[in-house]
Design a protein around this motif. Structure first.
Motif, mmCIF file in Angstrom:
data_model
loop_
_atom_site.group_PDB
_atom_site.id
_atom_site.type_symbol
_atom_site.label_atom_id
_atom_site.label_comp_id
_atom_site.label_asym_id
_atom_site.label_seq_id
_atom_site.Cartn_x
_atom_site.Cartn_y
_atom_site.Cartn_z
ATOM 1 N N ARG A 97 0.809 -1.219 0.000
ATOM 2 C CA ARG A 97 0.000 0.000 0.000
ATOM 3 C C ARG A 97 0.843 1.270 0.000
ATOM 4 N NH1 ARG A 97 -4.337 1.302 -1.212
ATOM 5 N NH2 ARG A 97 -3.473 3.386 -0.944
ATOM 6 N N LEU A 98 1.998 1.173 0.640
ATOM 7 C CA LEU A 98 2.851 2.339 0.727
ATOM 8 C C LEU A 98 3.255 2.811 -0.664
ATOM 9 C CD1 LEU A 98 2.987 2.765 3.608
ATOM 10 C CD2 LEU A 98 5.318 1.897 3.677
ATOM 11 N N ALA A 99 3.660 1.865 -1.467
ATOM 12 C CA ALA A 99 4.089 2.210 -2.820
ATOM 13 C C ALA A 99 2.921 2.797 -3.606
ATOM 14 C CB ALA A 99 4.640 0.982 -3.527
ATOM 15 N N ALA A 100 1.772 2.152 -3.458
ATOM 16 C CA ALA A 100 0.599 2.650 -4.164
ATOM 17 C C ALA A 100 0.273 4.072 -3.709
ATOM 18 C CB ALA A 100 -0.596 1.730 -3.910
ATOM 19 N N SER A 101 0.360 4.269 -2.395
ATOM 20 C CA SER A 101 0.047 5.588 -1.857
ATOM 21 C C SER A 101 1.019 6.635 -2.376
ATOM 22 C CB SER A 101 0.120 5.570 -0.332
ATOM 23 O OG SER A 101 -0.817 4.672 0.194
ATOM 24 N N LEU A 102 2.269 6.271 -2.380
ATOM 25 C CA LEU A 102 3.271 7.222 -2.839
ATOM 26 C C LEU A 102 2.968 7.632 -4.268
ATOM 27 C CD1 LEU A 102 5.885 8.720 -2.426
ATOM 28 C CD2 LEU A 102 7.117 6.692 -3.152
ATOM 29 N N ARG A 103 2.588 6.637 -5.026
ATOM 30 C CA ARG A 103 2.305 6.889 -6.429
ATOM 31 C C ARG A 103 1.031 7.725 -6.625
ATOM 32 N NH1 ARG A 103 3.392 6.423 -12.078
ATOM 33 N NH2 ARG A 103 2.289 8.371 -12.134
ATOM 34 N N THR A 104 -0.011 7.331 -5.956
ATOM 35 C CA THR A 104 -1.298 7.976 -6.217
ATOM 36 C C THR A 104 -1.540 9.212 -5.347
ATOM 37 O OG1 THR A 104 -2.377 6.613 -4.564
ATOM 38 C CG2 THR A 104 -2.394 5.796 -6.801
ATOM 39 N N PRO A 159 9.326 16.247 5.561
ATOM 40 C CA PRO A 159 9.532 15.119 4.638
ATOM 41 C C PRO A 159 8.286 14.266 4.475
ATOM 42 C CG PRO A 159 10.880 14.895 6.630
ATOM 43 C CD PRO A 159 10.149 16.180 6.743
ATOM 44 N N ASN A 160 8.154 13.666 3.361
ATOM 45 C CA ASN A 160 7.060 12.749 3.071
ATOM 46 C C ASN A 160 7.392 11.380 3.656
ATOM 47 O OD1 ASN A 160 5.457 10.805 1.893
ATOM 48 N ND2 ASN A 160 5.212 11.974 0.008
ATOM 49 N N ARG A 161 6.671 11.035 4.708
ATOM 50 C CA ARG A 161 6.983 9.780 5.401
ATOM 51 C C ARG A 161 6.750 8.566 4.519
ATOM 52 N NH1 ARG A 161 9.598 8.393 9.011
ATOM 53 N NH2 ARG A 161 9.150 6.351 8.143
ATOM 54 N N LEU A 162 5.779 8.677 3.646
ATOM 55 C CA LEU A 162 5.462 7.550 2.785
ATOM 56 C C LEU A 162 6.667 7.171 1.933
ATOM 57 C CD1 LEU A 162 2.697 6.951 3.556
ATOM 58 C CD2 LEU A 162 1.847 7.938 1.444
ATOM 59 N N ALA A 163 7.254 8.183 1.350
ATOM 60 C CA ALA A 163 8.407 7.925 0.493
ATOM 61 C C ALA A 163 9.557 7.349 1.305
ATOM 62 C CB ALA A 163 8.845 9.223 -0.190
#
Lengths: 340, 340
Positions: free
Chosen positions: A55-62, B53-57
């Motif tokens: 989900r993290l990757a998806a979130s980062l992307r979207t 900073p963006n924690r997700l990234a």
DNA sequence: CTGAAAGCGCTAACAC
DNA sequence: GTGTTAGCGCTTTCAG
């Protein structure tokens, strides 16, 4: 320690492109014209190997995290935990998760929580705001973030609100005490000027005024040590013997207050009448049972959730909504006046 | 809608590399030999423009989300919300956030929550497990995830545990009732076999056995409708007139039970003795006040947090810890026996 | 001591 | 219909 599967892996294994897999997984197979055969193949394989997207990757992307941030005053307060429960249950079904935090009525903490939520890229906010948080909240709103506040709200707030009619709830309770013959009704409230508390005090004052009765306001500091609160309420009882009823502005003030009455040897019903704003489960079981203004907790939770979901889905700005819910006076024994 | 700043932007503005900024922001300036001058410059600029900073990234990159997942049975139960509060407060200071969920004692829901937490890449887990979740939990543990369970635990669980001595707590309460002269003590518990409930029942049985007294066990379905529960307890009281005391296995069972007593016209102290496992704030204010086995809620929260933080920090496997905390019997009026 | 660059795993525009 | 690929914003290796 099984290595975690990635989209790439399953695309590789199936000899298809990552895109196709992504489309299928996001239910966009039709939209991108993936064949049913391929779709099934992918679905089946994913199911078999138990692949779960990151989900993290998806979130980062979207830019969408499928998470909402919730600030309550104190998660261990039954009012807030009950609402949290309702929100959690209903928002979960829509695929959202909740990160929560207790503000302890501190604007500093609340602001920090807000910042944290932002860093975590939450998609929406559910807030019981502290006094002084207005600017921060309006900033969020202006940036286009869905925000719903509940329990309290300054009129300056430019977001949806789910509130109860604190004024009328309070007024009704006090009028009821007056009806029952009490004429020296004190109110115990908090010092800090939360909007909902002010309304409760106003309701109290209005009820008294209608009957030309004198007010006695006792303010307690938020988060004051319980023993100190009890002591200070005992002093109040001692110094103002004329008080024949007490109206408490919150459930926890009432708990301290009841303890103070007990320790002072003041017997509810015989010596004094009691009513409380905010009903908690157990008030019915107290002896005497405690008259209270019940807030529609489930309804609050539902409304908050529903409005937030709407704002989350429709990105074409909906007008912010203002919900004012009715309270209900639950008359129990503590507000009865014994025939002399 | 101010565009969000990225690391890149601040590096660009300062004409330094992204790496330098990242180092400074993560307190690794020394380690990578960044000059103090540059460090200050960066720090000051970041402060000035309010870059966050963006924690997700960061999470995606490092695999650490600085988030822990917490499963409770029901966040609106005072026992769980009190613990959640303590955990939140202490883990927050260490930079972790909490995502929580209520399992409602359903293994399906709990499993789903676990999966969700995994998808969100939480760094650690705090769980009040449901029966049947053992395998899932052990899987997590074997993958190297920090897990701490509390409130209940099957012996099969290969993770740290923070429990209370349910057996002894229960036994002490029942022995106390026996001491006070009660000899037909019923216990109201749940049907489903949660480990902590079984222990409570065992403590009850052990106490009775010591004195050769007969047990009466009444089991209620978890999440049973409150009215039905009350009804079924009223029936119990009616059909077994010999019962002279009741011991409740949880706070919410007690609340239903007290209501049942009330509706049946059975007066505590005069007709029956009462004790409860799990003290809640208000039991002291009930009338009569309710004797209860208090669990060290704050201590539980603290231990859970401390152990999880240890496991989170030291990646060299620590042995999983087993904490068994003592309960405390709080004797109040409901367990007194009136002189006949 | 500093900077360029390679990804983390996913989505979606675009090319074939 | 399906595959290629450019990032989302950050961390960290490695070259200078």
């Amino acid at each position: 320690m099984a290595k975690k599967l990635a989209l790439k892996d399953i695309a590789g294994a199936l000899k298809v492109s990552e895109a196709s897999v992504s489309y299928v997984l996001n239910g966009k197979a039709r939209q991108y014209g993936i064949s049913i055969a391929l779709e099934n193949k992918i679905l089946r394989f994913v199911e078999k190997v138990g692949y779960q997207p990151n989900r993290l990757a998806a979130s980062l992307r979207t830019g969408k995290s499928k998470t909402v941030g919730m600030i309550v005053e104190d998660i261990s307060d039954p009012f807030f935990s009950a609402i949290a429960r309702v929100v959690e249950e209903h928002i979960y079904k829509e695929g959202y998760r909740v990160i929560y935090g207790s503000s302890e009525n501190s604007t500093v903490i609340a602001r920090d929580l807000l910042q944290t939520f932002k860093n975590y890229q939450v998609d929406g906010y559910i807030l019981a705001p502290t006094a002084g948080l207005e600017e921060d909240i309006n900033l969020l709103v202006n940036e286009g973030s869905p925000v719903v506040v509940f329990d309290r709200a300054s009129p300056d707030l430019q977001c949806s609100k789910v509130l109860v009619d604190n004024f009328r709830g309070s007024e009704a309770a006090v009028l009821h005490l007056i009806d029952n013959g009490f004429c020296n009704i004190a109110m115990v409230t908090l010092t800090n000027g939360q909007d909902q508390m002010n309304e409760r005090v106003n309701g109290y004052l209005a009820a008294l005024q209608k009957h030309g009765l004198p007010p006695t306001l006792k303010e307690i500091i938020y988060n004051e040590d319980v023993q100190k609160t009890i002591l200070s309420l005992k002093n109040l009882l001692k110094s103002k013997k004329e008080i024949d009823a007490v109206f408490f502005a919150t459930n926890y003030l009432a708990l301290s207050g009841l303890q103070a009455l007990k320790e002072s040897g003041v017997i509810i019903t015989r010596d004094i009448g009691v009513a409380v704003f905010d009903d908690i489960n157990n008030f019915a079981l107290f002896n005497p049972s405690i008259t209270a203004v019940a807030q529609p907790v489930t309804e609050i939770g539902l409304r908050v959730t529903r409005i937030l979901l709407e704002e989350l889905q429709d990105n074409h700005m909906i007008d912010s909504q203002n919900i004012l819910l009715k309270t209900k006076l639950i008359i129990r024994d503590s507000s009865a006046r014994l025939p002399e």
